[in-house]
Design an enzyme around this catalytic site. Structure first.
Site, PDB file in Angstrom:
ATOM      1  N   SER A  11     152.584  35.488 -68.609  1.00  0.00           N
ATOM      2  CA  SER A  11     152.736  35.659 -67.162  1.00  0.00           C
ATOM      3  C   SER A  11     151.822  36.742 -66.598  1.00  0.00           C
ATOM      4  O   SER A  11     151.408  36.672 -65.438  1.00  0.00           O
ATOM      5  CB  SER A  11     154.189  35.985 -66.813  1.00  0.00           C
ATOM      6  OG  SER A  11     154.609  37.162 -67.484  1.00  0.00           O
ATOM      7  N   ASP A 187     158.296  45.935 -62.235  1.00  0.00           N
ATOM      8  CA  ASP A 187     159.613  45.533 -62.724  1.00  0.00           C
ATOM      9  C   ASP A 187     159.835  45.967 -64.167  1.00  0.00           C
ATOM     10  O   ASP A 187     160.678  45.416 -64.865  1.00  0.00           O
ATOM     11  CB  ASP A 187     159.793  44.020 -62.600  1.00  0.00           C
ATOM     12  CG  ASP A 187     158.845  43.239 -63.510  1.00  0.00           C
ATOM     13  OD1 ASP A 187     157.912  43.850 -64.073  1.00  0.00           O
ATOM     14  OD2 ASP A 187     159.059  42.020 -63.673  1.00  0.00           O
ATOM     15  N   HIS A 190     155.774  43.641 -65.558  1.00  0.00           N
ATOM     16  CA  HIS A 190     154.613  43.061 -64.886  1.00  0.00           C
ATOM     17  C   HIS A 190     153.860  44.120 -64.075  1.00  0.00           C
ATOM     18  O   HIS A 190     154.432  45.149 -63.698  1.00  0.00           O
ATOM     19  CB  HIS A 190     155.047  41.895 -63.991  1.00  0.00           C
ATOM     20  CG  HIS A 190     155.652  40.767 -64.772  1.00  0.00           C
ATOM     21  ND1 HIS A 190     157.017  40.640 -64.936  1.00  0.00           N
ATOM     22  CD2 HIS A 190     155.081  39.741 -65.455  1.00  0.00           C
ATOM     23  CE1 HIS A 190     157.260  39.569 -65.671  1.00  0.00           C
ATOM     24  NE2 HIS A 190     156.104  39.012 -66.020  1.00  0.00           N
TER      25      HIS A 190
END
Length: 325
Positions: A11, A187, A190
């Site tokens: 991600s 977070d 990320h």
């Protein structure tokens, strides 16, 4: 043909084309010089990455172009703790190590001259991970720890050293920044804008060290300032532009300084000696060039005169070197 740089990862790579993302910044830096191709897959670990590599990276004969570089950015999901809420993403450390080796081996076998850059997982802010769990966290413990991420990061760096390829130790680099938990992450995992900037700078510096930085790449087609307002079409008569570095019609390599090309020894060895002499006209001056982290472990830097050749000659030369036009 424009160079291609592929970003392969989880991600943190998938999101890199977002506003302020490191991938978007790289694409902006290399606009009109290289195509930056995103191959990021949220939630993936190295086990899943190996499962899909044949589909992600097409062979040259199947329409896949030869990348100049590939970044491999996995480990954040592998390092999830197995007994916690994201344990299904966990990959044991020894398997992670072997998976990275297999990924590197796959890329090297498919494209021997591609620069492969391993990137470690980032550090983890465990407190923030409690506020942003991916799935319901019933035990009240973070699914990742910074200690575990650090262990996987060290393994990633060790694999890069073993494979003699460059690595970016993001886990260590980010923790040198004061208040990195808030500055670099949004977070706990990320990247924030600052975190994206760190990755962007590390990737661009590594590419530069491998001879494929922004200043090494040729601009695609003439710039507007190179177009003569009185005779605009004449700007498109030549194969190179006056504003950027030139490209050899024989080897397709980039002239980084006036009349100089960085030529890997392996390339020269695969060309007939007579062609090297007559079509490249090497001068007497040459100098051995060594870089410990370069894909060109031992290379020769020649000062040469570029000689134009027919399309047929170019095609044959590229074919001999393993390129496809």
């Amino acid at each position: 043909m424009r160079p291609k740089i592929v970003l392969f990862g989880d991600s943190i790579t998938e999101e890199s084309f977002g506003d302020g993302g490191w991938g978007a910044s790289l694409a902006d830096l290399l606009r009109r010089k290289a195509d930056v191709v995103l191959r990021g897959y949220s939630g993936y670990n190295t086990r899943w990455a190996l499962k899909v590599m044949e589909r992600v990276f097409q062979a040259a004969g199947d329409g896949g172009a030869y990348p100049s570089a590939v970044t491999v950015f996995f480990g954040a999901n592998d390092a999830c703790l197995p007994e916690r809420c994201s344990g299904f993403q966990h990959v044991p450390l020894l398997e992670y190590k072997q998976n990275l080796r297999s990924i590197v081996s796959f890329l090297k076998n498919r494209w021997p001259r591609t620069v492969i850059i391993l990137i470690t997982p980032p550090p983890i802010d465990e407190e923030a991970r409690l506020r942003y769990p991916y799935i319901e966290n019933t035990i009240g413990l973070p699914e990742r720890t910074n200690e575990a991420a650090g262990t996987y990061a060290k393994t990633c760096v060790a694999v890069a050293s073993e494979c003699q390829i460059p690595a970016i130790d993001l886990w260590s680099k980010m923790q040198q920044i004061p208040n990195w938990q808030i500055e670099c992450l949004w977070d706990g995992l990320h990247l924030s804008r600052v975190g994206n900037k760190v990755v962007f700078e590390e990737v661009t510096n590594t590419l530069k060290g491998e001879g494929i930085g922004a200043e090494d790449l040729v601009v695609d087609l003439p710039l507007i300032e190179d177009v003569d307002p009185k005779k605009p079409l004449t700007a498109f008569d030549d194969q190179v532009t006056s504003s950027g570095p030139k490209t050899s019609p024989i080897l397709g390599l980039i002239e980084t300084k006036p009349r100089q090309l960085r030529i890997p020894v392996a390339f020269l060895q695969r060309l007939p000696e007579q062609r090297v002499r007559t079509e490249l006209r090497l001068t007497a001056r040459l100098k051995q060039w060594r870089r410990s982290t370069s894909r060109w472990k031992t290379a020769l830097r020649y000062q040469i005169q570029i000689v134009q050749c027919s399309d047929d000659t170019c095609a044959r030369s590229y074919e001999e070197l393993g390129f496809s036009l």
